[in-house]
Design an enzyme around this catalytic site. Structure first.
Site: not given
Length: 304
Positions: A21-22, A24, A26, A150, A175
């Site tokens: 993940g690039a 937020g 990450g 989460s 989710y």
């Protein structure tokens, strides 16, 4: 552990990390690890976003040892290709942060392999990725795998009968299942690592509620959840703060395998890293073992 921040992070000199993940959380993970002199590989499916993240980190840290690698967690072939490239490039890996995720798309969507998008990206993709990187992690220096769960895991349930939510799709339920699966996976990984002598610590973390683009990009900016994120912004802590439990799990000498970390404030919504409450369903080792075998069958990836 009181008020632990990135200034408490030990030097990562000589350590290597992959962060999925690039944006937020990450991005914040990668920035902090690079700032502590670690070697960082940002893995994501959007090259433009990935290269922009690398550029931003180098603007802050000119000497940063950081680069981007293409990885689509919704595509098992892309995951296998990524694993092959990394195994050809290097002999070991010290840290893997399974961070990237999708949250609450209003309509049911599928990955390229036909998995419901949230379970496919958040959990199944990371299960396959870690399996492909296991040979490198086994050779790492005090290696760790950090899996992002989460607060939504509290309401999750593993539904083996409708794992892909084909019968009835509810965005939040799907989710929550994906994030419960991530948490149960982290605990089961630790149990198997200890039993089989892999020497890898598996730790889970969650960010509380944080200001990232996960909600707007998933549920949509004008959905109820997206509007809450926009209008009640003051309830959400900054992404850099939300990343702290992950970074604690990834780097602190005091972080323990098989543990779960999150913000230490009221109801774990915000704050500094502390031990998180484990939902009762996440403690079920029988279901976790079944989920592991189920995941191997879905992905064709066995941990060896």
């Amino acid at each position: 552990m009181q008020r632990w921040t990135v200034t408490d992070m030990p030097s990562q000199q000589g350590r290597s990390a992959i962060v999925t993940g690039a944006g937020g959380l990450g991005f914040e993970d990668a920035l902090a690890l690079a700032g502590a002199s670690g070697e960082v590989i940002i893995a994501g499916r959007n090259p433009e976003k990935g290269e922009q993240a690398v550029k931003r980190i180098r603007e802050d840290i000119p000497a940063a040892n950081v680069r981007f690698e293409l990885l689509d967690l919704g595509d098992l072939r892309s995951i296998a290709d990524f694993g092959s490239r990394l195994r050809a490039q290097r002999d070991s890996l010290d840290l893997l942060i399974n961070n990237a995720g999708v949250m609450m798309p209003p309509q049911r969507r599928e990955t390229s392999d036909g998995f419901e998008l949230q379970i496919g990206t958040n959990y199944i993709g990371h299960f396959a990725l870690t399996g492909h990187l296991l040979p490198l992690l086994k050779k790492g220096n005090k290696p760790r795998v950090v899996s992002l769960s989460s607060l939504a895991a509290r309401d999750g349930r593993i539904d083996f009968e409708d794992f892909q939510a084909k019968g009835r799709y509810k965005p939040m339920s799907a989710y929550s299942q994906s994030k419960l699966a991530c948490l149960m996976y982290a605990f089961e990984f630790e149990r198997r690592s200890l039993a089989q002598g892999w020497g890898i610590s598996s730790i889970a973390a969650h960010p509380g509620i944080s200001r990232t683009e996960l909600l707007p990009n998933g549920a949509g900016r004008f959905s109820a959840a997206g509007l809450l994120r926009s209008l009640a912004w003051f309830l959400f802590q900054p992404a850099a703060q939300g990343a702290l439990p992950t970074l604690y799990a990834a780097t602190s000498p005091l972080a323990e395998g098989g543990s779960y970390y999150g913000p230490n404030g009221w109801n774990e919504l915000r704050g500094y890293p502390g031990l998180a409450a484990v939902p009762d369903r996440a403690k079920d080792g029988v279901v976790a073992s079944r989920l592991w075998a189920f995941s191997e069958a879905l992905t064709g990836v066995e941990y060896r």
